[in-house]
Design a protein around this motif. Structure first.
Motif, PDB file in Angstrom:
ATOM      1  N   TRP A 226      15.368   2.994  -9.320  1.00  0.00           N
ATOM      2  CA  TRP A 226      14.358   2.373  -8.467  1.00  0.00           C
ATOM      3  C   TRP A 226      14.880   2.694  -7.086  1.00  0.00           C
ATOM      4  N   ILE A 227      16.256   2.846  -6.855  1.00  0.00           N
ATOM      5  CA  ILE A 227      16.600   3.079  -5.758  1.00  0.00           C
ATOM      6  C   ILE A 227      16.220   4.194  -4.852  1.00  0.00           C
ATOM      7  N   SER A 228      16.408   5.204  -6.094  1.00  0.00           N
ATOM      8  CA  SER A 228      16.282   6.540  -5.777  1.00  0.00           C
ATOM      9  C   SER A 228      14.624   6.728  -5.136  1.00  0.00           C
ATOM     10  N   ASP A 229      13.682   6.165  -6.083  1.00  0.00           N
ATOM     11  CA  ASP A 229      12.311   5.903  -5.933  1.00  0.00           C
ATOM     12  C   ASP A 229      11.990   5.689  -4.359  1.00  0.00           C
ATOM     13  N   ILE A 230      12.712   4.705  -3.916  1.00  0.00           N
ATOM     14  CA  ILE A 230      12.434   3.975  -2.776  1.00  0.00           C
ATOM     15  C   ILE A 230      13.152   4.759  -1.666  1.00  0.00           C
ATOM     16  N   PHE A 231      14.199   5.042  -1.551  1.00  0.00           N
ATOM     17  CA  PHE A 231      15.335   5.485  -0.363  1.00  0.00           C
ATOM     18  C   PHE A 231      15.314   7.188  -0.377  1.00  0.00           C
ATOM     19  N   GLU A 232      15.338   7.807  -1.696  1.00  0.00           N
ATOM     20  CA  GLU A 232      15.663   9.186  -1.470  1.00  0.00           C
ATOM     21  C   GLU A 232      14.466  10.129  -1.201  1.00  0.00           C
ATOM     22  N   GLY A 233      14.843  11.084  -0.476  1.00  0.00           N
ATOM     23  CA  GLY A 233      13.923  11.946   0.162  1.00  0.00           C
ATOM     24  C   GLY A 233      14.537  13.403  -0.305  1.00  0.00           C
ATOM     25  N   THR A 234      13.758  14.443   0.064  1.00  0.00           N
ATOM     26  CA  THR A 234      14.227  15.787  -0.048  1.00  0.00           C
ATOM     27  C   THR A 234      14.057  16.693   1.237  1.00  0.00           C
ATOM     28  N   ALA A 235      15.158  17.276   1.681  1.00  0.00           N
ATOM     29  CA  ALA A 235      15.237  17.969   2.793  1.00  0.00           C
ATOM     30  C   ALA A 235      15.356  19.543   2.407  1.00  0.00           C
ATOM     31  N   SER A 236      14.195  20.236   3.022  1.00  0.00           N
ATOM     32  CA  SER A 236      14.154  21.793   2.573  1.00  0.00           C
ATOM     33  C   SER A 236      14.936  22.436   3.804  1.00  0.00           C
ATOM     34  N   THR A 237      15.771  23.444   3.615  1.00  0.00           N
ATOM     35  CA  THR A 237      16.310  24.406   4.551  1.00  0.00           C
ATOM     36  C   THR A 237      15.792  25.886   4.316  1.00  0.00           C
ATOM     37  N   VAL A 238      15.332  26.354   5.207  1.00  0.00           N
ATOM     38  CA  VAL A 238      14.720  27.452   4.791  1.00  0.00           C
ATOM     39  C   VAL A 238      15.448  28.583   5.935  1.00  0.00           C
ATOM     40  N   THR A 239      16.018  29.725   5.394  1.00  0.00           N
ATOM     41  CA  THR A 239      16.797  30.734   5.959  1.00  0.00           C
ATOM     42  C   THR A 239      16.055  31.993   5.653  1.00  0.00           C
ATOM     43  N   ARG A 240      15.914  32.817   7.010  1.00  0.00           N
ATOM     44  CA  ARG A 240      15.374  34.187   7.192  1.00  0.00           C
ATOM     45  C   ARG A 240      16.363  35.079   7.432  1.00  0.00           C
ATOM     46  N   CYS A 241      16.502  36.150   6.679  1.00  0.00           N
ATOM     47  CA  CYS A 241      17.575  37.195   7.218  1.00  0.00           C
ATOM     48  C   CYS A 241      16.861  37.833   8.178  1.00  0.00           C
ATOM     49  N   LEU A 242      17.822  38.265   9.234  1.00  0.00           N
ATOM     50  CA  LEU A 242      17.322  38.846  10.509  1.00  0.00           C
ATOM     51  C   LEU A 242      17.341  40.319  10.087  1.00  0.00           C
ATOM     52  N   CYS A 243      18.133  40.844   8.911  1.00  0.00           N
ATOM     53  CA  CYS A 243      18.099  42.198   8.873  1.00  0.00           C
ATOM     54  C   CYS A 243      16.815  42.738   7.833  1.00  0.00           C
ATOM     55  N   CYS A 244      16.740  41.805   6.809  1.00  0.00           N
ATOM     56  CA  CYS A 244      15.699  42.291   5.547  1.00  0.00           C
ATOM     57  C   CYS A 244      14.433  41.583   5.799  1.00  0.00           C
ATOM     58  N   GLU A 245      14.398  40.230   6.673  1.00  0.00           N
ATOM     59  CA  GLU A 245      13.328  39.482   6.604  1.00  0.00           C
ATOM     60  C   GLU A 245      13.153  38.502   5.151  1.00  0.00           C
TER      61      GLU A 245
END
Length: 112
Positions: A72-91
């Motif tokens: 229940w601690i995870s249910d209350i306090f946990e979140g998810t951070a998404s990291t998005v990376t784009r390649c400068l060469c091939c997109e």
């Protein structure tokens, strides 16, 4: 672990709580001042780990499939951070999701 007190519900005295914390983590076994944020993260992790261990034992006793158990601690306090990376060469775009209990945000001065 810190979550394995005799009662499942109720109140624990402050002295018993502090004694248990000092026993579980040597960092807090002195009279020095400690960072409140670090203490909160340590306490949440300890309680969550203890609860998940209990859930795993109960799942094994009931012959339930091994799954990702969350407290229940995870249910209350946990979140998810998404990291998005784009390649400068091939997109090409890649995304990585990471769980967190706390999220540091930068706040500019004089903006509130």
């Amino acid at each position: 672990s810190i979550s394995t007190f005799k009662k499942n519900v109720g109140v624990i005295s402050t002295k018993k709580f502090i004694t248990k914390v000092k026993k579980e983590n040597a960092l807090y076994d002195n009279e020095d001042h400690q960072d409140a944020h670090e203490f909160m993260i340590w306490l949440l992790n300890e309680m969550s780990d203890g609860l998940v261990k209990e859930l795993k034992v109960k799942a094994q006793e009931q012959n339930l499939p091994d799954q990702k158990l969350k407290s229940w601690i995870s249910d209350i306090f946990e979140g998810t951070a998404s990291t998005v990376t784009r390649c400068l060469c091939c997109e090409t775009v890649s995304t990585r999701d990471e769980p967190f209990f706390d999220l540091s945000l930068e706040v500019e001065q004089n903006t509130s």
